[in-house]
Write a protein that holds these residues in place. Structure first.
Motif, PDB file in Angstrom:
ATOM      1  N   ILE A 273      11.127  48.863  75.652  1.00  0.00           N
ATOM      2  CA  ILE A 273       9.821  48.244  75.860  1.00  0.00           C
ATOM      3  C   ILE A 273       9.186  48.692  77.170  1.00  0.00           C
ATOM      4  CG2 ILE A 273      10.720  46.081  76.847  1.00  0.00           C
ATOM      5  CD1 ILE A 273       7.711  46.280  74.483  1.00  0.00           C
TER       6      ILE A 273
ATOM      7  N   VAL B 199      -0.662  36.171  75.841  1.00  0.00           N
ATOM      8  CA  VAL B 199       0.153  36.068  74.637  1.00  0.00           C
ATOM      9  C   VAL B 199       1.521  36.602  75.018  1.00  0.00           C
ATOM     10  CG1 VAL B 199       0.492  36.936  72.300  1.00  0.00           C
ATOM     11  CG2 VAL B 199      -1.797  36.399  73.090  1.00  0.00           C
TER      12      VAL B 199
ATOM     13  N   TYR C 127       5.089  38.299  74.061  1.00  0.00           N
ATOM     14  CA  TYR C 127       5.818  39.106  73.088  1.00  0.00           C
ATOM     15  C   TYR C 127       7.299  38.937  73.385  1.00  0.00           C
ATOM     16  CZ  TYR C 127       7.936  43.095  70.802  1.00  0.00           C
ATOM     17  OH  TYR C 127       8.750  43.889  70.037  1.00  0.00           O
TER      18      TYR C 127
ATOM     19  N   GLN D  26      10.942  40.327  72.285  1.00  0.00           N
ATOM     20  CA  GLN D  26      11.571  41.418  71.535  1.00  0.00           C
ATOM     21  C   GLN D  26      12.970  41.054  71.078  1.00  0.00           C
ATOM     22  OE1 GLN D  26      11.612  44.681  74.406  1.00  0.00           O
ATOM     23  NE2 GLN D  26      13.778  44.356  74.657  1.00  0.00           N
TER      24      GLN D  26
ATOM     25  N   ARG E  36      15.688  38.547  72.381  1.00  0.00           N
ATOM     26  CA  ARG E  36      15.037  37.259  72.606  1.00  0.00           C
ATOM     27  C   ARG E  36      15.416  36.620  73.939  1.00  0.00           C
ATOM     28  NH1 ARG E  36      12.091  36.540  68.581  1.00  0.00           N
ATOM     29  NH2 ARG E  36      11.565  34.375  68.937  1.00  0.00           N
TER      30      ARG E  36
ATOM     31  N   ALA F  92      10.204  36.780  77.527  1.00  0.00           N
ATOM     32  CA  ALA F  92       8.864  36.681  76.948  1.00  0.00           C
ATOM     33  C   ALA F  92       7.954  37.509  77.845  1.00  0.00           C
ATOM     34  CB  ALA F  92       8.399  35.229  76.896  1.00  0.00           C
TER      35      ALA F  92
ATOM     36  N   HIS G  80       4.445  38.705  78.886  1.00  0.00           N
ATOM     37  CA  HIS G  80       3.093  38.165  78.755  1.00  0.00           C
ATOM     38  C   HIS G  80       2.044  39.251  78.983  1.00  0.00           C
ATOM     39  CE1 HIS G  80       3.992  33.796  78.648  1.00  0.00           C
ATOM     40  NE2 HIS G  80       5.140  34.235  79.131  1.00  0.00           N
ATOM     41  N   HIS G  81       1.068  39.289  78.087  1.00  0.00           N
ATOM     42  CA  HIS G  81      -0.066  40.200  78.274  1.00  0.00           C
ATOM     43  C   HIS G  81      -1.371  39.441  78.024  1.00  0.00           C
ATOM     44  CE1 HIS G  81       0.534  40.590  73.885  1.00  0.00           C
ATOM     45  NE2 HIS G  81      -0.769  40.791  73.857  1.00  0.00           N
TER      46      HIS G  81
ATOM     47  N   GLN H  25      -4.748  38.428  76.530  1.00  0.00           N
ATOM     48  CA  GLN H  25      -5.317  38.517  75.183  1.00  0.00           C
ATOM     49  C   GLN H  25      -6.580  39.359  75.138  1.00  0.00           C
ATOM     50  OE1 GLN H  25      -5.453  34.795  72.795  1.00  0.00           O
ATOM     51  NE2 GLN H  25      -4.736  33.842  74.696  1.00  0.00           N
TER      52      GLN H  25
ATOM     53  N   THR I 273      -0.131  43.959  80.537  1.00  0.00           N
ATOM     54  CA  THR I 273       1.105  43.192  80.647  1.00  0.00           C
ATOM     55  C   THR I 273       1.244  42.750  82.094  1.00  0.00           C
ATOM     56  OG1 THR I 273       2.117  44.401  78.824  1.00  0.00           O
ATOM     57  CG2 THR I 273       3.596  43.216  80.317  1.00  0.00           C
TER      58      THR I 273
ATOM     59  N   TRP J 213       6.810  38.744  83.003  1.00  0.00           N
ATOM     60  CA  TRP J 213       7.722  38.227  81.986  1.00  0.00           C
ATOM     61  C   TRP J 213       8.434  36.993  82.531  1.00  0.00           C
ATOM     62  CZ3 TRP J 213      12.689  37.923  83.613  1.00  0.00           C
ATOM     63  CH2 TRP J 213      13.215  38.907  84.442  1.00  0.00           C
TER      64      TRP J 213
END
Length: 119
Positions: A29, A54, A56, A58, A61, A64, A66-67, A69, A74, A77
């Motif tokens: 990623i 939002v 994501y 991967q 798990r 998270a 964050h990027h 919207q 990005t 995280w």
């Protein structure tokens, strides 16, 4: 205190201190995102507009990412692991270029060994 944010300004980030080192990771990623990560304690970070992001999550798990919207940048995280509330990463690319220029860039082999390649 350093201040930055996403391209459109919907997400603003303040961190108590500029990083002395940032991580360039080659995991599946990070190499696609092109971020440079630093890891302040979450209490040292203030994110305004996090609701405009939002997350994501991967494969494994554990994070998270964050990027924004609106513009897609990005920004940071957060850990999803139990007890991981003490861990987060902030994308140094959200700050003025001189912040990154002043920091040592460390290369992490997140794709294979999880070792820093510049040690």
């Amino acid at each position: 205190m350093i201040e930055g944010g996403c391209h459109c300004g919907a997400v603003r980030i303040e961190v108590e201190e500029a990083p002395t080192a940032v991580t360039d990771c080659n995991c599946s990623i990070c190499r696609r995102l092109g971020g440079l990560w630093f890891y302040p304690h979450p209490r040292q970070v203030r994110i305004e507009g996090e609701a405009a992001t939002v997350a994501y999550v991967q494969g494994d798990r554990t994070l998270a990412l964050h990027h924004c919207q609106a513009c897609g940048c990005t920004t940071h995280w957060r850990s999803l692991e139990a007890g991981g509330g003490e861990r987060m990463g902030v994308n140094a690319r959200m700050f003025d270029p001189q912040v990154v220029a002043a920091a040592r860039v460390r290369r992490l082999d997140g794709a294979d060994t999880w070792a820093y390649l510049d040690d």
